[in-house]
Motif scaffolding. Structure first.
Motif, PDB file in Angstrom:
ATOM      1  N   LEU A  90       0.693  -1.691  -0.259  1.00 59.92           N
ATOM      2  CA  LEU A  90      -0.211   0.162   0.083  1.00 59.92           C
ATOM      3  C   LEU A  90       0.878   0.970   0.272  1.00 59.92           C
ATOM      4  N   GLY A  91       1.785   1.293   1.132  1.00 56.91           N
ATOM      5  CA  GLY A  91       2.251   2.763   0.921  1.00 56.91           C
ATOM      6  C   GLY A  91       3.454   2.677  -0.364  1.00 56.91           C
ATOM      7  N   TYR A  92       4.075   1.583  -0.885  1.00 52.99           N
ATOM      8  CA  TYR A  92       4.803   1.487  -1.825  1.00 52.99           C
ATOM      9  C   TYR A  92       3.741   1.907  -3.674  1.00 52.99           C
ATOM     10  N   VAL A  93       2.937   1.654  -3.280  1.00 53.73           N
ATOM     11  CA  VAL A  93       1.895   2.391  -4.316  1.00 53.73           C
ATOM     12  C   VAL A  93       1.513   3.731  -4.323  1.00 53.73           C
ATOM     13  N   LEU A  94       0.722   4.557  -2.735  1.00 49.55           N
ATOM     14  CA  LEU A  94       1.045   5.556  -2.925  1.00 49.55           C
ATOM     15  C   LEU A  94       2.434   6.413  -2.939  1.00 49.55           C
ATOM     16  N   ALA A  95       3.211   6.039  -2.238  1.00 53.46           N
ATOM     17  CA  ALA A  95       4.232   7.090  -2.152  1.00 53.46           C
ATOM     18  C   ALA A  95       5.815   6.886  -3.013  1.00 53.46           C
ATOM     19  N   PHE A  96       4.917   6.003  -4.426  1.00 55.56           N
ATOM     20  CA  PHE A  96       6.483   5.499  -5.173  1.00 55.56           C
ATOM     21  C   PHE A  96       5.587   6.468  -6.466  1.00 55.56           C
ATOM     22  N   ILE A  97       4.247   5.335  -7.530  1.00 52.61           N
ATOM     23  CA  ILE A  97       4.166   5.018  -8.148  1.00 52.61           C
ATOM     24  C   ILE A  97       2.759   6.131  -8.702  1.00 52.61           C
ATOM     25  N   LEU A  98       1.733   6.578  -7.903  1.00 51.73           N
ATOM     26  CA  LEU A  98       1.348   8.172  -7.226  1.00 51.73           C
ATOM     27  C   LEU A  98       2.131   9.363  -7.305  1.00 51.73           C
ATOM     28  N   ALA A  99       3.136   8.768  -6.305  1.00 51.55           N
ATOM     29  CA  ALA A  99       3.700  10.348  -6.219  1.00 51.55           C
ATOM     30  C   ALA A  99       4.663  10.361  -7.790  1.00 51.55           C
ATOM     31  N   ALA A 100       5.312   9.346  -8.441  1.00 49.74           N
ATOM     32  CA  ALA A 100       6.182   9.104 -10.139  1.00 49.74           C
ATOM     33  C   ALA A 100       5.121  10.178 -10.911  1.00 49.74           C
ATOM     34  N   TYR A 101       4.281   9.464 -10.972  1.00 46.99           N
ATOM     35  CA  TYR A 101       3.200  10.028 -11.351  1.00 46.99           C
ATOM     36  C   TYR A 101       2.154  11.359 -11.432  1.00 46.99           C
ATOM     37  N   GLN A 102       2.264  11.746 -10.215  1.00 44.14           N
ATOM     38  CA  GLN A 102       1.765  13.597 -10.026  1.00 44.14           C
ATOM     39  C   GLN A 102       3.011  14.655  -9.935  1.00 44.14           C
ATOM     40  N   LEU A 103       3.408  14.060  -9.860  1.00 41.61           N
ATOM     41  CA  LEU A 103       5.211  14.926 -10.648  1.00 41.61           C
ATOM     42  C   LEU A 103       5.057  14.939 -11.730  1.00 41.61           C
ATOM     43  N   TYR A 104       5.376  14.105 -12.621  1.00 42.57           N
ATOM     44  CA  TYR A 104       5.227  13.629 -14.020  1.00 42.57           C
ATOM     45  C   TYR A 104       4.264  14.731 -13.849  1.00 42.57           C
TER      46      TYR A 104
END
Length: 194
Positions: free
Chosen positions: A127-141
């Motif tokens: 859960l943390g991985y999806v929110l902290a890395f996948i979602l964050a990377a996409y939002q930063l993009y």
């Protein structure tokens, strides 16, 4: 300043991940050479040297991960202004602690407790991985348009192929945060004279 926090956090991840991984492998290998095992009353056998070594490496990893989470938390809150990636870091850190609490659970010989701790830790880490890395990377993009963040999003999503994709994602996030920090610190060029 937020991209500087992200750059520092991802740099710590890029450096510490392989170091801790190979130290843990070395500890396990060295402990296996001793050949000393302890048997619990319920029949579970374990190597006390390997257990102590893994506990030490996991503790050091926890300290490093806390530093990483602190920097990424500040960076995400400053740059994204979204709470989900920041809270994902907390889930990831709690999941890490829960996962590595399998060491004392396993040495107690209680199989149900050990499996429960492992499942809880893996679920929180995911859960943390999806929110902290996948979602964050996409939002930063989406926010910056930096293609490195999009590439990191794709690699993070492909973690099931091999964890090396997540590691490469960390490298891309570091490079993307570095570029974004440089762009923000560079003053805009004045318009050409007419």
């Amino acid at each position: 300043m937020g991209f500087d926090y992200l750059r520092d956090g991802f740099l710590a991840l890029v450096i510490s991940t392989p170091v801790l991984f190979f130290v843990a492998l070395g500890v396990l290998y060295a402990a296996s050479l001793s050949g000393k095992y302890v048997e619990l009353p319920n029949g579970v056998r374990y190597n006390p040297s390997a257990t102590a070594g893994l506990a030490a490496v996991a503790s050091i990893g926890g300290v490093v991960l806390t530093y990483v989470v602190w920097n990424l938390w500040r960076g995400y809150r400053s740059v994204l202004r979204d709470k989900l990636p920041a809270y994902g870091l907390v889930f990831f850190l709690i999941g890490y602690a829960a996962f590595f609490s399998f060491i004392p659970a396993a040495t107690s010989g209680d199989l149900e407790l050990t499996v429960g701790v492992l499942i809880t830790g893996v679920a929180l880490i995911f859960l943390g991985y999806v929110l902290a890395f996948i979602l964050a990377a996409y939002q930063l993009y989406k926010q910056t348009g930096e293609s490195l963040f999009l590439a990191a999003t794709i690699l993070y999503a492909l973690f099931f192929i091999g964890l090396v994709t997540a590691y490469i994602g960390h490298i891309l996030m570091y490079l993307g945060a570095s570029r974004a920090a440089e762009r923000r610190s560079t003053p805009a060029a004045p318009p050409p004279p007419s």
